[in-house]
Design a protein around this motif. Structure first.
Motif, PDB file in Angstrom:
ATOM      1  N   LEU A   8       2.395  -6.744  -8.743  1.00 49.93           N
ATOM      2  CA  LEU A   8       1.372  -7.149  -8.012  1.00 49.93           C
ATOM      3  C   LEU A   8       1.464  -8.344  -8.159  1.00 49.93           C
ATOM      4  CD1 LEU A   8      -1.641  -4.424  -9.506  1.00 49.93           C
ATOM      5  CD2 LEU A   8      -0.636  -4.705  -8.177  1.00 49.93           C
ATOM      6  N   GLY A  21      -7.231   7.064  -4.377  1.00 51.46           N
ATOM      7  CA  GLY A  21      -7.655   5.513  -5.488  1.00 51.46           C
ATOM      8  C   GLY A  21      -7.458   4.250  -4.938  1.00 51.46           C
ATOM      9  N   ILE A  22      -6.008   4.685  -4.315  1.00 50.42           N
ATOM     10  CA  ILE A  22      -5.229   3.439  -3.556  1.00 50.42           C
ATOM     11  C   ILE A  22      -5.967   2.355  -2.461  1.00 50.42           C
ATOM     12  CG2 ILE A  22      -2.926   2.557  -2.004  1.00 50.42           C
ATOM     13  CD1 ILE A  22      -2.330   3.018  -5.438  1.00 50.42           C
ATOM     14  N   LEU A  28      -7.636   3.771 -12.262  1.00 47.31           N
ATOM     15  CA  LEU A  28      -8.670   4.252 -11.535  1.00 47.31           C
ATOM     16  C   LEU A  28      -7.801   5.910 -10.950  1.00 47.31           C
ATOM     17  CD1 LEU A  28     -10.798   4.323  -8.713  1.00 47.31           C
ATOM     18  CD2 LEU A  28      -8.486   3.149  -7.898  1.00 47.31           C
ATOM     19  N   HIS A  34      -6.625  -1.474 -13.520  1.00 50.31           N
ATOM     20  CA  HIS A  34      -7.549  -0.497 -12.812  1.00 50.31           C
ATOM     21  C   HIS A  34      -7.003  -0.607 -12.137  1.00 50.31           C
ATOM     22  CE1 HIS A  34     -10.449  -5.328 -12.674  1.00 50.31           C
ATOM     23  NE2 HIS A  34     -10.864  -4.631 -14.105  1.00 50.31           N
ATOM     24  N   LEU A  35      -6.270  -0.550 -11.672  1.00 49.21           N
ATOM     25  CA  LEU A  35      -5.833   0.708 -10.928  1.00 49.21           C
ATOM     26  C   LEU A  35      -5.323   1.348 -11.986  1.00 49.21           C
ATOM     27  CD1 LEU A  35      -4.038   1.354  -8.581  1.00 49.21           C
ATOM     28  CD2 LEU A  35      -2.420   0.285  -8.843  1.00 49.21           C
ATOM     29  N   ASN A  36      -4.307   1.855 -13.230  1.00 50.60           N
ATOM     30  CA  ASN A  36      -4.079   2.257 -13.770  1.00 50.60           C
ATOM     31  C   ASN A  36      -4.628   3.544 -14.510  1.00 50.60           C
ATOM     32  OD1 ASN A  36      -1.710   3.441 -15.445  1.00 50.60           O
ATOM     33  ND2 ASN A  36      -3.482   3.549 -17.351  1.00 50.60           N
ATOM     34  N   TYR A  55      -8.620  -5.185  -4.407  1.00 50.03           N
ATOM     35  CA  TYR A  55      -7.703  -6.620  -3.790  1.00 50.03           C
ATOM     36  C   TYR A  55      -6.634  -6.900  -2.365  1.00 50.03           C
ATOM     37  CZ  TYR A  55      -8.623  -6.362  -8.793  1.00 50.03           C
ATOM     38  OH  TYR A  55      -9.159  -6.130  -9.782  1.00 50.03           O
ATOM     39  N   ALA A  63      -6.051  -6.294 -12.659  1.00 44.53           N
ATOM     40  CA  ALA A  63      -5.543  -5.786 -11.920  1.00 44.53           C
ATOM     41  C   ALA A  63      -5.235  -3.937 -11.670  1.00 44.53           C
ATOM     42  CB  ALA A  63      -5.588  -6.831 -10.703  1.00 44.53           C
ATOM     43  N   GLU A 121       1.104  -1.460  -0.177  1.00 43.61           N
ATOM     44  CA  GLU A 121      -0.254  -0.047   0.381  1.00 43.61           C
ATOM     45  C   GLU A 121       0.844   1.729  -0.037  1.00 43.61           C
ATOM     46  OE1 GLU A 121      -4.108   1.710   2.418  1.00 43.61           O
ATOM     47  OE2 GLU A 121      -3.209  -0.217   2.921  1.00 43.61           O
ATOM     48  N   ILE A 179      -5.575 -11.091  -5.687  1.00 47.11           N
ATOM     49  CA  ILE A 179      -5.571 -11.051  -7.013  1.00 47.11           C
ATOM     50  C   ILE A 179      -5.646 -12.599  -8.137  1.00 47.11           C
ATOM     51  CG2 ILE A 179      -4.570  -9.281  -8.877  1.00 47.11           C
ATOM     52  CD1 ILE A 179      -2.904  -7.307  -7.111  1.00 47.11           C
ATOM     53  N   PHE A 218      -9.111   0.592  -4.170  1.00 44.68           N
ATOM     54  CA  PHE A 218      -8.027  -0.527  -4.792  1.00 44.68           C
ATOM     55  C   PHE A 218      -7.731  -1.590  -3.585  1.00 44.68           C
ATOM     56  CE2 PHE A 218      -4.156  -2.699  -6.189  1.00 44.68           C
ATOM     57  CZ  PHE A 218      -4.326  -2.732  -6.819  1.00 44.68           C
TER      58      PHE A 218
END
Length: 218
Positions: free
Chosen positions: A148, A202-203, A172, A168-170, A210, A165, A92, A159, A206
């Motif tokens: 990840l 965002g983190i 997000l 999704h993070l990018n 996940y 994933a 994190e 995950i 996420f």
């Protein structure tokens, strides 16, 4: 004393190429693709038009080189620690630092100008869009996916599909601020403090999806 440019003609060629790229970058960003001429690039770079075409076969090839150079340089800053990130503890914390760095680097007026230019010309010259995609989002997602996957192997994340994933993070992180800057102009680019808050949220989202819940349970 010998002329160093005669002793080392390769470095002289490299200097000319760099001068052409620097000059062309400024002209393209300010005048657009159609508004840029190879004559003007040659004049601003202080080289002959023949030299420009010796380095770059066409205006399109020159623009592709600019896109590759700018996205590569930005990607190098964003990705500078990602190769070893999956080996570190506290994903994190690591991803938050990555997210802040990515937002602050990508959301600059010059890169937003470049993105607008590429989108405007991608229909005629798909190589431009491909260069931006591969050097920007594609590279970011690939690097994140690797980290990840490693954290998942170590039991620090949960995950099933690291590639999905990472995507999704990018997006997000990047979707809302990039679209805002693209549609509303440079004045709509959030300041550093706002980008850091956006990264943190965002983190948080996420990890709600996940994070390894078994490790989080008291």
């Amino acid at each position: 004393m010998a002329d160093l440019t005669e002793i080392d003609p390769i470095s002289r060629t490299d200097r000319k190429r760099a001068a052409i790229l620097d000059a062309a970058t400024e002209i393209f960003l300010h005048q657009g693709y159609l508004g840029t001429s190879m004559d003007e690039v040659a004049a601003q770079a202080a080289v002959s038009k023949q030299t420009v075409y010796k380095q770059f076969a066409s205006k399109e090839a020159l623009f592709v080189a600019i896109v590759t150079s700018m996205t590569g340089a930005a990607g190098d800053v964003v990705q500078r620690e990602i190769a070893d990130m999956g080996e570190l503890d506290d994903p994190e914390k690591q991803l938050l630092a990555y997210a802040e760095r990515q937002l602050l680097v990508v959301l600059t007026p010059r890169l937003m100008q470049l993105r607008r230019l590429v989108i405007g010309e991608a229909g005629r010259f798909p190589e431009l869009g491909r260069a931006l995609q591969e050097g920007g989002p594609g590279r970011a997602v690939a690097g994140l996916s690797s980290a990840l996957a490693r954290w998942t192997d170590r039991g620090l994340l949960s995950i099933e599909d690291p590639q999905a994933a990472a995507s999704h993070l990018n997006w997000l992180l990047m979707g809302e601020p990039v679209n805002r800057a693209m549609f509303l102009g440079d004045a709509a680019i959030p300041g550093p403090a706002a980008l850091r808050r956006h990264a943190a949220e965002g983190i948080r989202v996420f990890f709600a999806a996940y994070g390894n819940r078994a490790r989080q349970t008291p």
